[in-house]
Design a protein around this motif. Structure first.
Motif, short mmCIF file in Angstrom:
data_model
loop_
_atom_site.label_atom_id
_atom_site.label_comp_id
_atom_site.label_asym_id
_atom_site.label_seq_id
_atom_site.Cartn_x
_atom_site.Cartn_y
_atom_site.Cartn_z
N GLY A 5 0.66 -1.30 -0.06
CA GLY A 5 -0.02 0.10 -0.01
C GLY A 5 0.76 1.08 0.12
O GLY A 5 0.46 2.36 -0.05
N GLU A 6 2.30 1.06 -0.07
CA GLU A 6 3.14 2.15 0.13
C GLU A 6 3.39 2.31 -1.12
O GLU A 6 3.83 1.49 -2.33
N ARG A 7 4.03 3.59 -1.61
CA ARG A 7 4.72 4.03 -3.04
C ARG A 7 5.65 4.97 -2.82
O ARG A 7 5.47 5.99 -1.65
N PRO A 8 6.60 5.20 -3.65
CA PRO A 8 7.33 6.61 -3.74
C PRO A 8 6.68 7.51 -3.74
O PRO A 8 5.39 7.70 -4.37
N PRO A 9 7.13 8.99 -3.44
CA PRO A 9 6.55 10.14 -3.82
C PRO A 9 6.16 10.26 -5.14
O PRO A 9 6.87 9.93 -6.08
N LEU A 10 5.08 11.02 -5.56
CA LEU A 10 4.59 11.18 -6.92
C LEU A 10 4.79 12.26 -7.39
O LEU A 10 4.12 13.33 -6.77
N ASP A 11 5.17 12.62 -8.45
CA ASP A 11 5.23 13.98 -9.34
C ASP A 11 4.36 13.76 -10.33
O ASP A 11 4.76 13.17 -11.55
N LEU A 12 3.39 14.31 -10.39
CA LEU A 12 2.20 13.91 -11.27
C LEU A 12 1.79 15.29 -12.04
O LEU A 12 1.68 16.28 -11.26
N ALA A 13 1.63 15.08 -13.25
CA ALA A 13 1.14 16.26 -14.07
C ALA A 13 -0.26 15.84 -14.58
O ALA A 13 -0.20 14.68 -15.33
N VAL A 14 -1.26 16.56 -14.47
CA VAL A 14 -2.63 16.20 -15.11
C VAL A 14 -2.92 17.38 -16.27
O VAL A 14 -2.85 18.54 -16.01
N VAL A 15 -2.97 16.87 -17.34
CA VAL A 15 -3.17 17.88 -18.52
C VAL A 15 -4.56 17.66 -19.16
O VAL A 15 -5.25 16.70 -19.43
N LEU A 42 0.08 2.66 -9.78
CA LEU A 42 1.19 3.40 -9.07
C LEU A 42 1.22 3.10 -7.50
O LEU A 42 2.26 3.17 -7.01
N VAL A 43 0.21 2.60 -6.84
CA VAL A 43 0.48 2.58 -5.38
C VAL A 43 1.45 1.53 -5.27
O VAL A 43 2.38 1.68 -4.00
N ALA A 44 1.40 0.43 -5.82
CA ALA A 44 2.30 -0.89 -5.44
C ALA A 44 3.43 -0.70 -6.38
O ALA A 44 4.08 -1.90 -6.48
N THR A 45 3.80 0.31 -7.07
CA THR A 45 4.87 0.27 -7.97
C THR A 45 6.40 -0.12 -7.37
O THR A 45 6.58 0.53 -6.18
N VAL A 46 6.87 -1.18 -7.94
CA VAL A 46 8.17 -1.43 -7.51
C VAL A 46 9.17 -1.48 -8.61
O VAL A 46 10.47 -1.48 -7.77
N ALA A 47 9.07 -1.13 -9.68
CA ALA A 47 9.97 -0.88 -10.77
C ALA A 47 9.19 0.05 -11.85
O ALA A 47 8.29 -0.26 -12.12
N SER A 48 10.07 1.00 -12.45
CA SER A 48 9.60 1.76 -13.37
C SER A 48 10.53 1.73 -14.45
O SER A 48 11.92 1.47 -14.34
N VAL A 92 8.14 -1.24 -21.81
CA VAL A 92 7.05 -1.96 -21.11
C VAL A 92 6.52 -1.06 -20.03
O VAL A 92 5.35 -1.22 -19.59
N GLY A 93 7.17 -0.27 -19.45
CA GLY A 93 6.79 0.89 -18.35
C GLY A 93 7.18 0.47 -17.11
O GLY A 93 8.14 0.32 -16.68
N SER A 94 5.89 0.16 -16.10
CA SER A 94 6.24 -0.05 -14.66
C SER A 94 5.60 -1.48 -14.26
O SER A 94 4.70 -1.95 -15.05
N LEU A 95 6.07 -1.74 -13.17
CA LEU A 95 5.44 -3.08 -12.42
C LEU A 95 4.94 -2.67 -11.20
O LEU A 95 5.90 -2.28 -10.21
#
Length: 484
Positions: A99-109, A283-289, A322-325
């Motif tokens: 349930g933890e994730r790294p800090p998110l830098d998000l842009a909503v366009v 995003l919440v559970a991302t372990v690799a990007s 591939v993106g993220s996992l």
């Protein structure tokens, strides 16, 4: 159809693993491990583990990513001199869902062009307000609105109590006007994510929403897709959300594929909670990007097709984005190779190598790399070849092929050719039922039902232009997700 291989057959598809430590650029064998003093431990790059048997194949783990390469047939049929070989690249996110994730830098366009007036703008506002509920005080938010011009409403603002209040006011105050400068808005979003000033342990992600066709500034899907690919190379992923029935899904899917993100179809406000839940679950559970797989093929071996993922041909093979996992997430990528055996070819045949690159978000975004060298035995014995079939790969190949048929039927409906759409879907059902008889699978049963449902929807699609648009958008969205 060949029968499934008995479980007693010894695996013969060889994968010799050569690994590089995370962050290094050279190639070589892993040196023997040594005890690392505590003072040095924090500076050590992530070490890829040696390959271990994985039941029917071989598996290797680099940091938080596990890679397995499975051939449809472990023994290659050299009787014809040229062979199409399907490979399954299986990527799995390691670790537990916390349930933890790294800090998110998000842009909503956000699209606020004139065509967004009414329910569509309400849907976008609702989506964005719901999105704000998922953010945390350590996250940063950029809100970019575009019509004929592009306006940065908030620039990497912390989403603390004050920031959240500001963001809500900005969203609620949006109105519609002008044209659709989607391309310039995309470019402005990437400018905000300056790779020179960003930390590796921050997830950089862009969400782009639109209801129509880009008509101001750059409009070419290939050019915009290439820009998304460049952004991916700098650690920025892009997901797209198509609102309503008039947006350009070719552009929206291309941006998501090239940007290593996801494409979503929002037919109305009732779909927003599901779409946002789907988007943020990863995003919440991302372990690799930033995951990229590069295939370097041996002489006589060529990459002919990669299904469901953005890829580019290279002089020696292919590069696949591939993106993220997320933790425990699995991505199955089907790759079709053409193998030319050459005169007198026999014995073990080298196919090439598969290179994995990613950023381990469980280790503050530290780069990790891994390498597998692939080879396989050849034979002219039909029984030996049939016994070597890996039916799980056969089933996945059938899935991606039926996804392509669903996409083709939707395109036929776009052109008003309903007879062709029906034939494509019926042929797909026949092929899947034949495959299910040979290799029974719940996945194939589900896909048969999907194609039958798509065929049954053709009559409704004929009734009006709006129903035809709904059919096309829904079918293409299903095909897109199945390919992933």
């Amino acid at each position: 159809m060949p029968s499934p291989r008995p479980s007693s057959l010894v695996p013969v598809f060889t994968m010799l693993a050569l690994f590089v430590t995370g962050g290094c650029t050279g190639k070589g064998l892993v040196e023997p491990r040594r005890e690392v003093p505590a003072s040095e431990a924090a500076e050590q790059p992530i070490q890829a583990e040696a390959p271990v048997p994985g039941g029917l194949g071989w598996v290797t783990t680099s940091g938080s990513v596990q890679l397995e390469v499975l051939p449809q047939f472990e023994v290659l049929d050299r009787r014809t001199g040229t062979l199409d070989l399907q490979l399954l690249l299986r990527l799995r996110g390691m670790g537990e869902v916390t349930g933890e994730r790294p800090p998110l830098d998000l842009a909503v366009v956000l699209d606020r062009s004139g065509s967004m007036a009414g329910e569509k703008l309400l849907a976008v506002k609702q989506a964005t307000l719901d999105l704000l509920k998922e953010l945390k005080p350590q996250d940063r938010l950029s809100l970019i609105a575009y019509d004929s011009d592009v306006e940065v409403m908030t620039d990497r603002m912390l989403v603390d109590e004050a920031g959240l209040k500001t963001a809500r006011a900005v969203v609620l105050g949006l109105d519609t006007r002008g044209g659709t400068a989607l391309g310039p808005a995309l470019y402005r979003g990437f400018e905000i994510f300056d790779p020179k000033t960003r930390k590796e342990d921050v997830l950089r992600h862009m969400l782009l929403l639109s209801d129509g066709q880009a008509n101001v500034g750059e409009q070419n899907p290939q050019v915009l897709g290439q820009r998304a690919r460049e952004g991916f190379g700098h650690g920025v992923s892009v997901s797209t959300l198509g609102v309503g029935l008039d947006y350009n899904e070719e552009l929206m899917t291309r941006l998501a594929d090239q940007g290593g993100g996801r494409y979503h179809f929002i037919p109305g406000t009732d779909a927003i909670p599901r779409v946002l839940s789907d988007e943020f679950a990863g995003l919440v559970a991302t372990v690799a990007s930033g995951i990229e797989v590069t295939m370097q093929m041996a002489p006589g071996v060529q990459v002919r097709q990669v299904y469901g993922y953005a890829w580019q041909e290279t002089p020696q093979g292919a590069s696949i984005l591939v993106g993220s996992l997320a933790a425990q997430q699995v991505r199955d990528i089907v790759v079709r190779l053409q193998v030319n055996f050459g005169t007198g070819a026999s014995g073990q045949l080298a196919l090439g190598t598969v290179d994995l690159r990613a950023k381990d978000q469980t280790q503050q975004g530290k780069p990790v790399e891994g390498k597998l060298a692939l080879s396989a035995p050849t034979s002219t014995d039909p029984e030996q070849i049939a016994r070597s079939e890996r039916t799980e790969v056969t089933v996945r190949v059938a899935e991606v092929e039926s996804a392509a048929q669903m996409q083709a039927a939707a395109v036929a409906v776009d052109g008003g050719d309903y007879d062709r759409a029906r034939k494509v879907l019926q042929d797909g059902v026949v092929a899947l039922e034949k495959q299910h008889k040979a290799t029974p699978s719940p996945k194939l049963v589900k896909q048969i039902e999907e194609l039958k449902e798509a065929e049954s929807g053709l009559d409704a699609a004929r009734q009006s232009a709006e129903q035809a648009k709904i059919y096309g958008k829904k079918s293409k969205s299903k095909a897109y997700k199945l390919g992933k």
